[in-house]
Write a protein that holds these residues in place. Sequence first.
Motif, short mmCIF file in Angstrom:
data_model
loop_
_atom_site.label_atom_id
_atom_site.label_comp_id
_atom_site.label_asym_id
_atom_site.label_seq_id
_atom_site.Cartn_x
_atom_site.Cartn_y
_atom_site.Cartn_z
N SER A 94 1.29 6.83 -7.00
CA SER A 94 0.25 7.79 -7.39
C SER A 94 0.68 9.21 -7.04
CB SER A 94 -1.09 7.43 -6.76
OG SER A 94 -0.96 7.31 -5.38
N SER A 153 0.83 -1.20 0.00
CA SER A 153 0.00 0.00 0.00
C SER A 153 0.87 1.25 0.00
CB SER A 153 -0.97 0.00 1.18
OG SER A 153 -0.27 -0.08 2.37
N GLU A 169 -3.09 11.34 0.87
CA GLU A 169 -3.40 10.52 -0.29
C GLU A 169 -4.14 9.23 0.10
OE1 GLU A 169 -2.82 11.22 -3.46
OE2 GLU A 169 -3.42 9.28 -4.28
N SER A 170 -3.61 8.58 1.16
CA SER A 170 -4.14 7.23 1.44
C SER A 170 -4.79 7.10 2.81
CB SER A 170 -3.00 6.22 1.35
OG SER A 170 -2.04 6.56 2.33
N THR A 224 0.87 4.06 -3.04
CA THR A 224 0.64 5.47 -2.70
C THR A 224 1.76 6.34 -3.27
OG1 THR A 224 -0.28 4.67 -0.61
CG2 THR A 224 0.09 7.02 -0.79
#
Length: 452
Positions: free
Chosen positions: A403, A396, A419-420, A400
Amino acid sequence: MNTDTTQSAVSEDLRSSLTPAREPVPVFYGLLPMGIGTGDCEGLVSYLCRLALAHCVSVDDLVNQGLARYSTNDFKIWRHFSTWMKDRAVDVFAKQRTLALRDALVAATGIQAAGRLSLASLDGVIDLAGMSSPRLRHCPLCYQAAEFAQLHRPLLWDLKAVSCCPVHAVRLVNSECGGETLQRRPRWHRVHMPGVCTECGAIAYACRAVSHVGASLAEQWVARQSATLIAAASGGEKFDAPLAPERIRELATIVGDGFPFRAAAICGFNKARLYDWIHGVRLIKYAPLLALCAASGVDVVDVLRRPSQCSERANFRYEPHARRTRITSLDDLREKIKSALAVLQDPSVAAVAAYIGCDRSTISKRLPEEAAMLTARWRSARSAKTAARRVEAQASIESTAQSLKKAGKSVTLRNVWLESGICVSRGSRFEEPFRRVQAAQSDEPGHRDALV
Ligand SMILES: [Zn+2]
Ligand SMILES: [Zn+2]
Protein backbone atom coordinates in the motif's frame (compact mmCIF):
# COMPACT_ATOMS: atom_id res chain seq x y z
CA MET A 1 -4.65 59.12 78.75
CA ASN A 2 -2.31 56.43 79.76
CA THR A 3 -2.05 54.50 76.48
CA ASP A 4 1.36 53.04 77.26
CA THR A 5 0.22 51.06 80.23
CA THR A 6 -2.96 49.84 78.48
CA GLN A 7 -0.92 48.72 75.47
CA SER A 8 1.64 46.92 77.55
CA ALA A 9 -1.13 45.25 79.51
CA VAL A 10 -2.77 44.14 76.26
CA SER A 11 0.47 42.81 74.78
CA GLU A 12 1.17 41.03 78.06
CA ASP A 13 -2.26 39.43 77.80
CA LEU A 14 -1.65 38.48 74.20
CA ARG A 15 1.72 37.01 74.96
CA SER A 16 0.38 34.91 77.79
CA SER A 17 -2.41 33.61 75.58
CA LEU A 18 -0.06 32.94 72.66
CA THR A 19 2.73 31.16 74.50
CA PRO A 20 1.49 27.70 75.35
CA ALA A 21 1.42 26.88 79.01
CA ARG A 22 3.78 24.13 80.12
CA GLU A 23 1.08 22.04 81.67
CA PRO A 24 -2.06 22.76 79.67
CA VAL A 25 -5.25 22.46 81.67
CA PRO A 26 -8.07 20.40 80.18
CA VAL A 27 -10.13 22.62 77.89
CA PHE A 28 -12.06 20.00 75.92
CA TYR A 29 -15.53 18.91 76.94
CA GLY A 30 -15.42 16.21 79.55
CA LEU A 31 -17.24 13.76 77.29
CA LEU A 32 -17.84 10.45 79.04
CA PRO A 33 -16.76 7.34 77.14
CA MET A 34 -19.54 4.86 76.45
CA GLY A 35 -19.66 1.37 77.86
CA ILE A 36 -16.68 1.62 80.21
CA GLY A 37 -16.31 -1.59 82.18
CA THR A 38 -18.56 -3.57 79.83
CA GLY A 39 -17.95 -5.65 76.71
CA ASP A 40 -19.63 -2.90 74.73
CA CYS A 41 -16.88 -0.38 75.58
CA GLU A 42 -16.19 2.00 72.72
CA GLY A 43 -12.83 2.30 70.95
CA LEU A 44 -10.40 5.20 71.17
CA VAL A 45 -11.08 6.44 67.63
CA SER A 46 -14.84 6.25 68.22
CA TYR A 47 -14.38 8.46 71.28
CA LEU A 48 -12.21 10.87 69.29
CA CYS A 49 -14.85 11.17 66.57
CA ARG A 50 -17.60 11.79 69.11
CA LEU A 51 -15.47 14.40 70.85
CA ALA A 52 -14.91 16.24 67.56
CA LEU A 53 -18.65 16.08 66.97
CA ALA A 54 -19.38 17.53 70.40
CA HIS A 55 -17.03 20.42 69.59
CA CYS A 56 -18.56 20.83 66.11
CA VAL A 57 -15.19 20.58 64.39
CA SER A 58 -13.72 18.02 62.02
CA VAL A 59 -11.65 15.24 63.53
CA ASP A 60 -8.62 16.65 61.76
CA ASP A 61 -8.97 20.07 63.28
CA LEU A 62 -9.58 18.62 66.71
CA VAL A 63 -6.36 16.61 66.48
CA ASN A 64 -4.07 19.08 64.77
CA GLN A 65 -5.33 22.34 66.23
CA GLY A 66 -6.42 21.21 69.65
CA LEU A 67 -5.07 17.87 70.73
CA ALA A 68 -1.55 18.61 69.46
CA ARG A 69 -1.10 21.05 72.33
CA TYR A 70 -1.38 18.21 74.81
CA SER A 71 1.25 16.02 73.24
CA THR A 72 4.89 16.20 72.26
CA ASN A 73 3.90 14.02 69.31
CA ASP A 74 3.57 15.70 65.97
CA PHE A 75 0.09 14.56 64.94
CA LYS A 76 0.49 16.25 61.58
CA ILE A 77 2.94 13.65 60.40
CA TRP A 78 0.36 10.96 61.11
CA ARG A 79 -1.75 10.35 58.08
CA HIS A 80 -4.67 12.70 57.96
CA PHE A 81 -7.37 11.39 60.25
CA SER A 82 -9.99 11.64 57.57
CA THR A 83 -7.96 9.51 55.19
CA TRP A 84 -6.58 7.26 57.84
CA MET A 85 -7.19 3.58 57.40
CA LYS A 86 -5.42 2.31 60.52
CA ASP A 87 -7.95 3.28 63.15
CA ARG A 88 -8.68 -0.36 64.01
CA ALA A 89 -5.03 -0.88 64.88
CA VAL A 90 -5.06 2.28 67.03
CA ASP A 91 -8.22 1.10 68.76
CA VAL A 92 -6.71 -2.22 69.73
CA PHE A 93 -3.06 -1.36 70.29
CA ALA A 94 -0.39 0.23 68.13
CA LYS A 95 2.41 1.13 70.47
CA GLN A 96 3.23 4.70 69.48
CA ARG A 97 -0.09 5.85 68.14
CA THR A 98 -2.43 4.41 70.74
CA LEU A 99 -0.38 5.66 73.67
CA ALA A 100 0.15 9.15 72.21
CA LEU A 101 -3.51 9.58 71.32
CA ARG A 102 -4.67 8.15 74.63
CA ASP A 103 -2.46 10.42 76.76
CA ALA A 104 -3.38 13.51 74.75
CA LEU A 105 -7.09 12.73 75.05
CA VAL A 106 -6.86 12.19 78.81
CA ALA A 107 -4.93 15.45 79.25
CA ALA A 108 -7.29 17.40 77.01
CA THR A 109 -10.55 16.18 78.52
CA GLY A 110 -9.48 15.42 82.07
CA ILE A 111 -11.46 12.20 81.82
CA GLN A 112 -9.30 9.38 83.20
CA ALA A 113 -11.63 6.69 81.85
CA ALA A 114 -10.70 7.75 78.32
CA GLY A 115 -7.31 6.17 79.04
CA ARG A 116 -8.86 2.72 79.21
CA LEU A 117 -10.43 2.61 75.76
CA SER A 118 -7.84 0.29 74.20
CA LEU A 119 -6.09 -2.95 75.09
CA ALA A 120 -2.95 -1.03 76.11
CA SER A 121 -3.06 -2.63 79.56
CA LEU A 122 -2.42 -6.00 77.88
CA ASP A 123 0.77 -4.80 76.21
CA GLY A 124 3.60 -7.03 77.35
CA VAL A 125 1.17 -9.55 78.82
CA ILE A 126 0.43 -11.15 75.45
CA ASP A 127 1.67 -10.31 71.97
CA LEU A 128 -0.83 -7.78 70.60
CA ALA A 129 0.68 -7.48 67.12
CA GLY A 130 -1.73 -8.21 64.28
CA MET A 131 -4.70 -8.45 66.60
CA SER A 132 -6.86 -5.85 64.88
CA SER A 133 -9.29 -6.58 62.09
CA PRO A 134 -8.16 -5.49 58.62
CA ARG A 135 -11.68 -4.31 57.79
CA LEU A 136 -14.12 -1.99 59.49
CA ARG A 137 -17.10 -4.07 60.61
CA HIS A 138 -20.27 -3.68 62.62
CA CYS A 139 -23.19 -5.68 63.97
CA PRO A 140 -26.25 -4.62 61.93
CA LEU A 141 -28.65 -5.51 64.75
CA CYS A 142 -26.74 -3.48 67.35
CA TYR A 143 -26.89 -0.39 65.14
CA GLN A 144 -30.55 -0.98 64.32
CA ALA A 145 -31.50 -1.12 67.96
CA ALA A 146 -29.32 1.78 69.13
CA GLU A 147 -30.66 5.26 69.76
CA PHE A 148 -28.91 7.95 67.76
CA ALA A 149 -27.40 9.51 70.88
CA GLN A 150 -25.99 6.12 71.87
CA LEU A 151 -24.23 5.35 68.58
CA HIS A 152 -20.61 4.38 69.06
CA ARG A 153 -18.17 1.78 67.76
CA PRO A 154 -17.35 -0.91 70.31
CA LEU A 155 -13.71 -1.91 70.53
CA LEU A 156 -14.84 -5.54 70.29
CA TRP A 157 -15.64 -5.24 66.57
CA ASP A 158 -12.04 -4.28 65.85
CA LEU A 159 -10.58 -7.57 67.10
CA LYS A 160 -9.62 -9.87 64.25
CA ALA A 161 -10.53 -13.01 66.20
CA VAL A 162 -14.08 -11.79 66.77
CA SER A 163 -16.46 -12.45 63.90
CA CYS A 164 -19.88 -12.09 65.50
CA CYS A 165 -21.85 -10.02 67.97
CA PRO A 166 -21.96 -11.61 71.44
CA VAL A 167 -25.44 -10.15 72.08
CA HIS A 168 -27.20 -10.92 68.80
CA ALA A 169 -25.13 -13.93 67.70
CA VAL A 170 -25.05 -12.74 64.09
CA ARG A 171 -21.94 -12.29 61.97
CA LEU A 172 -20.41 -8.82 61.78
CA VAL A 173 -20.71 -7.18 58.36
CA ASN A 174 -18.27 -4.87 56.61
CA SER A 175 -19.02 -1.20 57.21
CA GLU A 176 -19.29 -0.23 53.58
CA CYS A 177 -21.81 1.96 51.83
CA GLY A 178 -24.54 -0.02 50.09
CA GLY A 179 -26.05 2.96 48.28
CA GLU A 180 -25.67 3.36 44.55
CA THR A 181 -23.55 6.47 44.49
CA LEU A 182 -22.16 6.97 41.03
CA GLN A 183 -19.68 9.47 42.26
CA ARG A 184 -17.78 8.66 45.38
CA ARG A 185 -17.62 11.46 47.87
CA PRO A 186 -14.05 12.68 48.55
CA ARG A 187 -12.83 11.50 51.91
CA TRP A 188 -12.40 15.06 53.06
CA HIS A 189 -16.12 15.68 52.73
CA ARG A 190 -17.25 12.57 54.50
CA VAL A 191 -18.92 12.34 57.88
CA HIS A 192 -16.93 10.82 60.69
CA MET A 193 -19.55 9.82 63.14
CA PRO A 194 -19.56 6.35 64.71
CA GLY A 195 -22.45 4.36 63.28
CA VAL A 196 -23.02 6.61 60.29
CA CYS A 197 -22.12 5.62 56.74
CA THR A 198 -19.14 7.75 55.73
CA GLU A 199 -20.17 7.83 52.08
CA CYS A 200 -23.86 8.65 52.09
CA GLY A 201 -24.53 9.62 55.70
CA ALA A 202 -27.11 6.90 56.32
CA ILE A 203 -27.59 6.39 60.04
CA ALA A 204 -26.69 2.90 61.20
CA TYR A 205 -25.64 1.99 57.65
CA ALA A 206 -29.28 1.82 56.61
CA CYS A 207 -28.06 2.14 53.00
CA ARG A 208 -26.85 -1.45 53.18
CA ALA A 209 -29.27 -4.32 52.89
CA VAL A 210 -27.91 -7.21 54.91
CA SER A 211 -29.11 -10.68 55.57
CA HIS A 212 -28.30 -11.73 59.09
CA VAL A 213 -26.05 -14.76 59.16
CA GLY A 214 -26.10 -16.74 62.37
CA ALA A 215 -22.78 -17.39 64.04
CA SER A 216 -21.51 -20.80 65.11
CA LEU A 217 -21.18 -21.74 68.77
CA ALA A 218 -17.38 -21.38 68.58
CA GLU A 219 -17.69 -17.89 67.13
CA GLN A 220 -20.11 -16.90 69.87
CA TRP A 221 -17.75 -18.28 72.48
CA VAL A 222 -14.87 -16.21 71.09
CA ALA A 223 -17.03 -13.08 71.04
CA ARG A 224 -18.14 -13.64 74.64
CA GLN A 225 -14.59 -14.26 75.83
CA SER A 226 -13.32 -11.16 74.05
CA ALA A 227 -16.16 -9.05 75.44
CA THR A 228 -15.28 -10.18 78.97
CA LEU A 229 -11.64 -9.33 78.36
CA ILE A 230 -12.54 -5.85 77.10
CA ALA A 231 -14.85 -5.34 80.07
CA ALA A 232 -11.99 -6.20 82.44
CA ALA A 233 -9.43 -4.04 80.59
CA SER A 234 -11.73 -1.02 80.33
CA GLY A 235 -12.78 -1.50 83.95
CA GLY A 236 -9.20 -0.68 84.86
CA GLU A 237 -8.03 -4.16 85.78
CA LYS A 238 -4.27 -4.66 85.79
CA PHE A 239 -2.85 -7.90 84.49
CA ASP A 240 0.52 -9.22 85.57
CA ALA A 241 3.12 -8.96 82.85
CA PRO A 242 4.08 -11.03 81.01
CA LEU A 243 1.71 -13.99 80.96
CA ALA A 244 3.59 -16.65 82.93
CA PRO A 245 4.80 -19.54 80.77
CA GLU A 246 3.72 -21.91 83.56
CA ARG A 247 0.12 -21.00 82.89
CA ILE A 248 0.45 -21.89 79.25
CA ARG A 249 2.07 -25.17 80.26
CA GLU A 250 -0.83 -25.79 82.65
CA LEU A 251 -3.36 -25.19 79.91
CA ALA A 252 -1.45 -27.32 77.42
CA THR A 253 -1.21 -30.11 79.98
CA ILE A 254 -4.97 -30.04 80.50
CA VAL A 255 -5.54 -30.10 76.74
CA GLY A 256 -3.02 -32.87 76.08
CA ASP A 257 -4.16 -34.96 79.07
CA GLY A 258 -0.81 -34.75 80.81
CA PHE A 259 1.26 -34.39 77.64
CA PRO A 260 1.56 -30.65 77.01
CA PHE A 261 2.96 -30.90 73.49
CA ARG A 262 0.00 -32.92 72.31
CA ALA A 263 -1.92 -29.65 72.65
CA ALA A 264 -0.26 -28.37 69.48
CA ALA A 265 -1.97 -30.91 67.26
CA ILE A 266 -5.26 -30.65 69.15
CA CYS A 267 -5.40 -26.84 68.97
CA GLY A 268 -3.96 -26.60 65.48
CA PHE A 269 -0.72 -24.71 65.96
CA ASN A 270 2.94 -25.42 65.51
CA LYS A 271 4.69 -27.52 68.15
CA ALA A 272 7.86 -25.40 67.98
CA ARG A 273 5.78 -22.30 68.63
CA LEU A 274 4.18 -23.99 71.65
CA TYR A 275 7.70 -24.79 72.91
CA ASP A 276 8.56 -21.08 72.66
CA TRP A 277 5.48 -20.06 74.64
CA ILE A 278 6.04 -22.69 77.34
CA HIS A 279 9.69 -21.70 77.74
CA GLY A 280 9.08 -17.97 77.68
CA VAL A 281 11.01 -17.43 74.43
CA ARG A 282 8.19 -15.39 72.97
CA LEU A 283 4.81 -14.11 74.07
CA ILE A 284 1.71 -15.93 72.94
CA LYS A 285 -0.70 -14.15 70.60
CA TYR A 286 -4.39 -13.76 71.24
CA ALA A 287 -5.81 -16.30 68.75
CA PRO A 288 -3.67 -19.27 69.87
CA LEU A 289 -4.37 -18.34 73.49
CA LEU A 290 -8.08 -18.49 72.66
CA ALA A 291 -7.58 -21.91 71.09
CA LEU A 292 -5.78 -23.19 74.20
CA CYS A 293 -8.51 -21.80 76.45
CA ALA A 294 -11.23 -23.24 74.24
CA ALA A 295 -9.73 -26.71 74.35
CA SER A 296 -9.04 -26.66 78.08
CA GLY A 297 -12.32 -25.03 79.05
CA VAL A 298 -10.74 -22.12 80.90
CA ASP A 299 -11.80 -18.48 80.52
CA VAL A 300 -9.25 -16.22 78.85
CA VAL A 301 -9.59 -13.55 81.51
CA ASP A 302 -8.96 -16.10 84.23
CA VAL A 303 -5.77 -17.23 82.53
CA LEU A 304 -4.55 -13.65 82.37
CA ARG A 305 -5.75 -12.90 85.88
CA ARG A 306 -4.92 -15.75 88.21
CA PRO A 307 -4.34 -19.52 88.29
CA SER A 308 -6.80 -21.25 86.05
CA GLN A 309 -10.28 -22.37 86.93
CA CYS A 310 -12.28 -24.56 84.63
CA SER A 311 -15.48 -23.45 82.94
CA GLU A 312 -17.00 -24.45 79.61
CA ARG A 313 -15.03 -26.03 76.78
CA ALA A 314 -15.60 -24.95 73.20
CA ASN A 315 -14.75 -26.18 69.79
CA PHE A 316 -12.57 -23.33 68.58
CA ARG A 317 -9.38 -24.17 66.72
CA TYR A 318 -6.58 -21.88 65.72
CA GLU A 319 -6.29 -21.82 61.95
CA PRO A 320 -2.85 -20.83 60.69
CA HIS A 321 -3.25 -20.56 56.91
CA ALA A 322 -4.58 -22.78 54.21
CA ARG A 323 -2.18 -25.59 53.45
CA ARG A 324 -1.87 -27.21 50.07
CA THR A 325 -3.67 -30.48 49.83
CA ARG A 326 -1.35 -33.37 50.30
CA ILE A 327 -1.44 -35.93 47.49
CA THR A 328 -0.89 -39.38 48.90
CA SER A 329 -0.98 -41.89 46.05
CA LEU A 330 0.54 -41.78 42.59
CA ASP A 331 -2.72 -42.97 41.02
CA ASP A 332 -4.49 -40.08 42.66
CA LEU A 333 -1.95 -37.67 41.20
CA ARG A 334 -2.28 -39.25 37.75
CA GLU A 335 -6.05 -38.94 37.90
CA LYS A 336 -5.78 -35.30 38.84
CA ILE A 337 -3.37 -34.56 35.99
CA LYS A 338 -5.80 -36.21 33.64
CA SER A 339 -8.65 -34.04 34.88
CA ALA A 340 -6.44 -30.95 34.52
CA LEU A 341 -5.62 -31.91 30.92
CA ALA A 342 -9.32 -32.14 30.14
CA VAL A 343 -9.76 -28.52 31.17
CA LEU A 344 -6.49 -26.80 30.28
CA GLN A 345 -5.13 -26.67 26.75
CA ASP A 346 -1.51 -27.77 26.43
CA PRO A 347 -0.63 -26.61 29.94
CA SER A 348 2.84 -26.34 31.44
CA VAL A 349 3.77 -28.39 34.51
CA ALA A 350 3.38 -25.25 36.62
CA ALA A 351 -0.11 -24.64 35.27
CA VAL A 352 -1.14 -28.23 36.05
CA ALA A 353 0.34 -27.95 39.55
CA ALA A 354 -1.58 -24.73 40.16
CA TYR A 355 -4.79 -26.34 38.91
CA ILE A 356 -4.38 -29.39 41.13
CA GLY A 357 -3.19 -27.30 44.06
CA CYS A 358 0.12 -29.09 44.62
CA ASP A 359 3.74 -28.15 44.18
CA ARG A 360 5.40 -28.20 40.75
CA SER A 361 8.17 -30.38 42.09
CA THR A 362 5.60 -32.92 43.32
CA ILE A 363 4.70 -33.67 39.70
CA SER A 364 8.20 -33.49 38.27
CA LYS A 365 9.73 -35.65 41.02
CA ARG A 366 7.03 -38.24 41.50
CA LEU A 367 5.88 -38.58 37.90
CA PRO A 368 8.93 -37.59 35.82
CA GLU A 369 7.60 -39.19 32.64
CA GLU A 370 4.29 -37.38 32.77
CA ALA A 371 6.10 -34.14 33.54
CA ALA A 372 8.37 -34.61 30.52
CA MET A 373 5.32 -35.34 28.36
CA LEU A 374 3.60 -32.19 29.61
CA THR A 375 6.68 -30.07 28.95
CA ALA A 376 7.14 -31.47 25.44
CA ARG A 377 3.52 -30.82 24.54
CA TRP A 378 3.62 -27.34 25.99
CA ARG A 379 6.82 -26.52 24.06
CA SER A 380 5.48 -27.72 20.74
CA ALA A 381 2.23 -25.82 21.25
CA ARG A 382 4.20 -22.74 22.06
CA SER A 383 6.50 -23.03 19.05
CA ALA A 384 3.49 -23.64 16.80
CA LYS A 385 2.02 -20.44 18.13
CA THR A 386 5.28 -18.57 17.52
CA ALA A 387 5.48 -19.82 13.94
CA ALA A 388 1.90 -18.70 13.27
CA ARG A 389 2.68 -15.26 14.63
CA ARG A 390 5.78 -15.02 12.39
CA VAL A 391 3.72 -15.76 9.31
CA GLU A 392 1.13 -13.22 10.37
CA ALA A 393 3.83 -10.56 10.89
CA GLN A 394 5.30 -11.20 7.44
CA ALA A 395 1.89 -10.89 5.77
CA SER A 396 1.09 -7.63 7.48
CA ILE A 397 4.49 -6.08 6.61
CA GLU A 398 4.13 -7.14 3.00
CA SER A 399 0.64 -5.70 2.66
CA THR A 400 1.81 -2.45 4.27
CA ALA A 401 4.73 -2.25 1.83
CA GLN A 402 2.38 -2.73 -1.08
CA SER A 403 0.00 0.00 0.00
CA LEU A 404 2.99 2.31 0.58
CA LYS A 405 4.23 1.56 -2.91
CA LYS A 406 0.83 2.39 -4.35
CA ALA A 407 0.89 5.72 -2.56
CA GLY A 408 4.38 6.36 -3.96
CA LYS A 409 6.08 6.28 -0.59
CA SER A 410 9.23 4.40 0.31
CA VAL A 411 9.35 1.66 2.93
CA THR A 412 10.93 3.21 6.00
CA LEU A 413 10.40 2.55 9.70
CA ARG A 414 8.45 5.78 10.01
CA ASN A 415 6.21 5.20 7.01
CA VAL A 416 5.41 1.65 8.14
CA TRP A 417 4.48 2.93 11.53
CA LEU A 418 2.31 5.73 10.15
CA GLU A 419 0.61 3.41 7.69
CA SER A 420 -0.09 0.40 9.87
CA GLY A 421 0.74 1.28 13.43
CA ILE A 422 3.39 -1.44 13.53
CA CYS A 423 6.54 -0.43 15.35
CA VAL A 424 9.37 -2.52 13.90
CA SER A 425 11.69 -2.78 16.85
CA ARG A 426 14.98 -4.61 16.94
CA GLY A 427 14.60 -8.31 17.56
CA SER A 428 10.86 -8.30 16.99
CA ARG A 429 9.11 -10.71 14.60
CA PHE A 430 8.52 -7.79 12.21
CA GLU A 431 12.20 -7.01 11.79
CA GLU A 432 13.17 -9.74 9.38
CA PRO A 433 10.27 -9.29 6.89
CA PHE A 434 10.83 -5.54 7.05
CA ARG A 435 14.51 -5.86 6.10
CA ARG A 436 13.58 -8.18 3.26
CA VAL A 437 11.00 -5.74 1.88
CA GLN A 438 13.45 -2.89 2.21
CA ALA A 439 16.18 -4.78 0.37
CA ALA A 440 13.73 -5.64 -2.44
CA GLN A 441 12.81 -1.98 -2.70
CA SER A 442 16.42 -0.79 -3.03
CA ASP A 443 16.99 -3.35 -5.82
CA GLU A 444 14.18 -1.87 -7.91
CA PRO A 445 15.44 0.19 -10.88
CA GLY A 446 13.12 3.16 -10.21
CA HIS A 447 14.30 3.42 -6.67
CA ARG A 448 17.98 3.30 -7.70
CA ASP A 449 17.36 6.07 -10.21
CA ALA A 450 15.74 8.17 -7.59
CA LEU A 451 18.75 7.70 -5.32
CA VAL A 452 21.15 8.64 -8.11
ZN1 LIG B 1 -25.28 -6.92 67.97
ZN1 LIG C 1 -24.06 4.55 52.67
